[in-house]
Design a protein around this motif. Structure first.
Motif, PDB file in Angstrom:
ATOM      1  N   CYS A 153       0.856  -1.189   0.000  1.00  0.00           N
ATOM      2  CA  CYS A 153       0.000   0.000   0.000  1.00  0.00           C
ATOM      3  C   CYS A 153       0.889   1.235   0.000  1.00  0.00           C
ATOM      4  O   CYS A 153       1.711   1.412   0.897  1.00  0.00           O
ATOM      5  CB  CYS A 153      -0.902  -0.025   1.230  1.00  0.00           C
ATOM      6  N   GLU A 154       0.759   2.086  -1.019  1.00  0.00           N
ATOM      7  CA  GLU A 154       1.624   3.257  -1.119  1.00  0.00           C
ATOM      8  C   GLU A 154       1.300   4.298  -0.060  1.00  0.00           C
ATOM      9  O   GLU A 154       2.188   4.903   0.540  1.00  0.00           O
ATOM     10  CB  GLU A 154       1.513   3.900  -2.507  1.00  0.00           C
ATOM     11  N   LYS A 155       0.004   4.534   0.183  1.00  0.00           N
ATOM     12  CA  LYS A 155      -0.421   5.580   1.109  1.00  0.00           C
ATOM     13  C   LYS A 155      -1.752   5.211   1.747  1.00  0.00           C
ATOM     14  O   LYS A 155      -2.466   4.322   1.262  1.00  0.00           O
ATOM     15  CB  LYS A 155      -0.559   6.919   0.383  1.00  0.00           C
ATOM     16  N   LEU A 156      -2.061   5.884   2.816  1.00  0.00           N
ATOM     17  CA  LEU A 156      -3.345   5.691   3.471  1.00  0.00           C
ATOM     18  C   LEU A 156      -4.434   6.493   2.768  1.00  0.00           C
ATOM     19  O   LEU A 156      -4.144   7.425   2.019  1.00  0.00           O
ATOM     20  CB  LEU A 156      -3.260   6.137   4.933  1.00  0.00           C
ATOM     21  N   ASP A 157      -5.688   6.126   3.031  1.00  0.00           N
ATOM     22  CA  ASP A 157      -6.804   6.943   2.554  1.00  0.00           C
ATOM     23  C   ASP A 157      -7.550   7.497   3.763  1.00  0.00           C
ATOM     24  O   ASP A 157      -7.210   7.201   4.919  1.00  0.00           O
ATOM     25  CB  ASP A 157      -7.739   6.147   1.635  1.00  0.00           C
ATOM     26  N   GLY A 158      -8.573   8.303   3.507  1.00  0.00           N
ATOM     27  CA  GLY A 158      -9.294   8.943   4.599  1.00  0.00           C
ATOM     28  C   GLY A 158      -9.929   7.961   5.562  1.00  0.00           C
ATOM     29  O   GLY A 158      -9.933   8.193   6.773  1.00  0.00           O
ATOM     30  N   GLY A 159     -10.458   6.868   5.036  1.00  0.00           N
ATOM     31  CA  GLY A 159     -11.074   5.858   5.896  1.00  0.00           C
ATOM     32  C   GLY A 159     -10.071   5.240   6.858  1.00  0.00           C
ATOM     33  O   GLY A 159     -10.392   4.962   8.024  1.00  0.00           O
ATOM     34  N   GLN A 160      -8.851   5.021   6.390  1.00  0.00           N
ATOM     35  CA  GLN A 160      -7.822   4.450   7.253  1.00  0.00           C
ATOM     36  C   GLN A 160      -7.372   5.441   8.322  1.00  0.00           C
ATOM     37  O   GLN A 160      -6.993   5.042   9.427  1.00  0.00           O
ATOM     38  CB  GLN A 160      -6.640   3.999   6.399  1.00  0.00           C
ATOM     39  N   ILE A 161      -7.418   6.738   8.008  1.00  0.00           N
ATOM     40  CA  ILE A 161      -7.119   7.761   9.015  1.00  0.00           C
ATOM     41  C   ILE A 161      -8.130   7.673  10.161  1.00  0.00           C
ATOM     42  O   ILE A 161      -7.764   7.696  11.348  1.00  0.00           O
ATOM     43  CB  ILE A 161      -7.141   9.168   8.381  1.00  0.00           C
ATOM     44  N   ILE A 162      -9.406   7.549   9.827  1.00  0.00           N
ATOM     45  CA  ILE A 162     -10.446   7.423  10.851  1.00  0.00           C
ATOM     46  C   ILE A 162     -10.254   6.142  11.657  1.00  0.00           C
ATOM     47  O   ILE A 162     -10.450   6.123  12.883  1.00  0.00           O
ATOM     48  CB  ILE A 162     -11.846   7.436  10.206  1.00  0.00           C
ATOM     49  N   GLN A 163      -9.845   5.056  10.997  1.00  0.00           N
ATOM     50  CA  GLN A 163      -9.650   3.786  11.699  1.00  0.00           C
ATOM     51  C   GLN A 163      -8.551   3.884  12.755  1.00  0.00           C
ATOM     52  O   GLN A 163      -8.607   3.217  13.790  1.00  0.00           O
ATOM     53  CB  GLN A 163      -9.319   2.671  10.702  1.00  0.00           C
ATOM     54  N   ILE A 164      -7.536   4.702  12.519  1.00  0.00           N
ATOM     55  CA  ILE A 164      -6.466   4.889  13.509  1.00  0.00           C
ATOM     56  C   ILE A 164      -7.056   5.445  14.803  1.00  0.00           C
ATOM     57  O   ILE A 164      -6.710   5.012  15.905  1.00  0.00           O
ATOM     58  CB  ILE A 164      -5.369   5.821  12.950  1.00  0.00           C
ATOM     59  N   ILE A 165      -7.986   6.399  14.667  1.00  0.00           N
ATOM     60  CA  ILE A 165      -8.644   6.976  15.843  1.00  0.00           C
ATOM     61  C   ILE A 165      -9.542   5.936  16.512  1.00  0.00           C
ATOM     62  O   ILE A 165      -9.558   5.813  17.744  1.00  0.00           O
ATOM     63  CB  ILE A 165      -9.466   8.217  15.458  1.00  0.00           C
ATOM     64  N   LYS A 166     -10.276   5.176  15.734  1.00  0.00           N
ATOM     65  CA  LYS A 166     -11.180   4.172  16.305  1.00  0.00           C
ATOM     66  C   LYS A 166     -10.405   3.096  17.057  1.00  0.00           C
ATOM     67  O   LYS A 166     -10.831   2.650  18.130  1.00  0.00           O
ATOM     68  CB  LYS A 166     -12.037   3.549  15.200  1.00  0.00           C
ATOM     69  N   ARG A 167      -9.267   2.668  16.504  1.00  0.00           N
ATOM     70  CA  ARG A 167      -8.458   1.661  17.202  1.00  0.00           C
ATOM     71  C   ARG A 167      -7.940   2.211  18.527  1.00  0.00           C
ATOM     72  O   ARG A 167      -7.870   1.490  19.523  1.00  0.00           O
ATOM     73  CB  ARG A 167      -7.302   1.195  16.317  1.00  0.00           C
ATOM     74  N   PHE A 168      -7.569   3.488  18.536  1.00  0.00           N
ATOM     75  CA  PHE A 168      -7.124   4.111  19.777  1.00  0.00           C
ATOM     76  C   PHE A 168      -8.259   4.097  20.807  1.00  0.00           C
ATOM     77  O   PHE A 168      -8.040   3.777  21.985  1.00  0.00           O
ATOM     78  CB  PHE A 168      -6.661   5.546  19.521  1.00  0.00           C
ATOM     79  N   ASN A 169      -9.476   4.448  20.389  1.00  0.00           N
ATOM     80  CA  ASN A 169     -10.607   4.482  21.317  1.00  0.00           C
ATOM     81  C   ASN A 169     -10.845   3.140  21.981  1.00  0.00           C
ATOM     82  O   ASN A 169     -11.255   3.072  23.147  1.00  0.00           O
ATOM     83  CB  ASN A 169     -11.878   4.947  20.592  1.00  0.00           C
ATOM     84  N   HIS A 170     -10.597   2.053  21.243  1.00  0.00           N
ATOM     85  CA  HIS A 170     -10.799   0.719  21.817  1.00  0.00           C
ATOM     86  C   HIS A 170      -9.801   0.419  22.923  1.00  0.00           C
ATOM     87  O   HIS A 170     -10.009  -0.520  23.700  1.00  0.00           O
ATOM     88  CB  HIS A 170     -10.693  -0.344  20.722  1.00  0.00           C
ATOM     89  N   CYS A 171      -8.729   1.187  23.011  1.00  0.00           N
ATOM     90  CA  CYS A 171      -7.704   0.969  24.045  1.00  0.00           C
ATOM     91  C   CYS A 171      -7.946   1.806  25.288  1.00  0.00           C
ATOM     92  O   CYS A 171      -7.210   1.680  26.268  1.00  0.00           O
ATOM     93  CB  CYS A 171      -6.314   1.272  23.483  1.00  0.00           C
ATOM     94  N   ILE A 172      -8.955   2.676  25.260  1.00  0.00           N
ATOM     95  CA  ILE A 172      -9.249   3.523  26.413  1.00  0.00           C
ATOM     96  C   ILE A 172      -9.979   2.691  27.463  1.00  0.00           C
ATOM     97  O   ILE A 172     -10.996   2.065  27.163  1.00  0.00           O
ATOM     98  CB  ILE A 172     -10.123   4.725  26.000  1.00  0.00           C
ATOM     99  N   PRO A 173      -9.489   2.645  28.697  1.00  0.00           N
ATOM    100  CA  PRO A 173     -10.183   1.884  29.746  1.00  0.00           C
ATOM    101  C   PRO A 173     -11.615   2.357  29.927  1.00  0.00           C
ATOM    102  O   PRO A 173     -11.910   3.554  29.787  1.00  0.00           O
ATOM    103  CB  PRO A 173      -9.341   2.174  31.000  1.00  0.00           C
ATOM    104  N   ARG A 174     -12.504   1.435  30.230  1.00  0.00           N
ATOM    105  CA  ARG A 174     -13.914   1.790  30.411  1.00  0.00           C
ATOM    106  C   ARG A 174     -14.115   2.802  31.539  1.00  0.00           C
ATOM    107  O   ARG A 174     -15.077   3.564  31.545  1.00  0.00           O
ATOM    108  CB  ARG A 174     -14.744   0.536  30.718  1.00  0.00           C
ATOM    109  N   SER A 175     -13.200   2.789  32.500  1.00  0.00           N
ATOM    110  CA  SER A 175     -13.341   3.706  33.628  1.00  0.00           C
ATOM    111  C   SER A 175     -13.133   5.164  33.215  1.00  0.00           C
ATOM    112  O   SER A 175     -13.518   6.082  33.935  1.00  0.00           O
ATOM    113  CB  SER A 175     -12.336   3.342  34.729  1.00  0.00           C
TER     114      SER A 175
END
Length: 303
Positions: free
Chosen positions: A219-241
């Motif tokens: 893959c040469e470069k990311l697209d806009g959807g993959q940029i959003i996925q980076i944020i979503k993956r981060f959110n999944h790492c936030i503790p529920r507390s």
């Protein structure tokens, strides 16, 4: 605490694999929410029951079919445990969502990202491990779209002495300093980082002319959807507390709401919103309730 197999066998004896997996996700989520609280007590707690409808940490809506499905699971679970309890209404479930998706400022947002990183990784490196997340937030805060962010090249960062950058999009040119500059600076030379939550070493590949590089060599470069996925993956790492998440579409709005809040002129609130957010007074009414909720969170120190 809950015998999954017995529950499924008793209430869903004909369930296919997909349905069984869905029930398991529901029960796993509920067990995580309950923690050490006795099950019977937890099932009488309205906030616990409301939280059971949210299988992800962040969600702005609960569809009617999803509500009815989880309601059925809960009613059967009440019967399974022998508890006399009431499922909250859909309106109560929607009103219960406590996640905050705004920040006091961009520096506080970047500090929040570091906080999550230090909780998730023993040897968290703030100059590498989450600089992609930080840089997306910096650019989103300025008003860049996901596609614009994906298309930025390293050469598009124009140095200002040794302490800042100029970066441009169709709406203008912006100067960044301090923590904002640091995030983009470290990203511009990033080759690898520790992924969350595994800590696995991730190597960046693709075209190194782009500021945001993929991890796939094909893959040469990311697209806009993959940029959003980076944020979503981060959110999944936030503790529920931690009742905070990052919503990309809120980032620039957050910045503009702060401008409205700090506007000391004697203009009406609607005119301030219209002027700063670049919309008509009629459309500003659509933003007013969101803005007032932001102010309530700001002034009550929820953010």
């Amino acid at each position: 605490m809950i015998d999954y197999q017995d529950f499924v066998a008793r209430y869903y004896p004909s369930a296919n694999n997909a349905r069984q997996d869905d029930i398991t996700r529901f029960l796993d989520n509920l067990v995580e929410i309950i923690g050490d609280t006795p099950l019977a007590n937890a099932l009488r707690n309205t906030q616990v029951l409301c939280s059971a409808f949210y299988l992800q940490k962040i969600g702005n809506n609960i569809s009617r079919p999803h509500y009815q499905k989880i309601k059925e699971y809960l009613i059967n679970l009440f019967d399974f445990v022998g508890v006399d309890a009431t499922v909250p209404t859909r309106e109560e479930v929607l009103a219960s969502q406590e996640t905050i998706c705004y920040f006091r400022g961009i520096n506080e947002l970047l500090e929040f990202i570091d906080k999550v990183g230090s909780l998730a990784l023993t040897n968290y490196n703030p100059t590498a491990d989450l600089v992609r997340v930080k840089s997306i937030c910096v650019l989103g805060w300025l008003g860049f779209t996901p596609d614009e962010i994906a298309n930025i090249k390293v050469r598009d960062l124009s140095p200002i002495d040794i302490s800042g950058y100029k970066v441009s999009n169709k709406n203008g040119t912006y100067e960044v300093y301090g923590q904002l500059f640091a995030a983009l600076y470290y990203l511009s030379g990033l080759e690898e980082y520790n992924g969350l939550p595994s800590g696995r070493r991730v190597i960046l590949k693709g075209n190194d002319e782009y500021l945001f590089r993929p991890t796939d060599a094909n893959c040469e470069k990311l697209d806009g959807g993959q940029i959003i996925q980076i944020i979503k993956r981060f959110n999944h790492c936030i503790p529920r507390s931690i009742k905070t998440s990052i919503v990309f579409r809120n980032l620039h709005k957050n910045a503009l709401f702060l401008e409205v809040y700090n506007d000391a002129t004697d203009k009406s609130l609607i005119n301030k919103i219209a002027s700063i957010m670049g919309c008509t007074p009629n459309y500003a009414f659509n933003y007013r309730d969101q803005y007032l909720k932001f102010v309530e969170a700001l002034e009550s120190n929820k953010i």
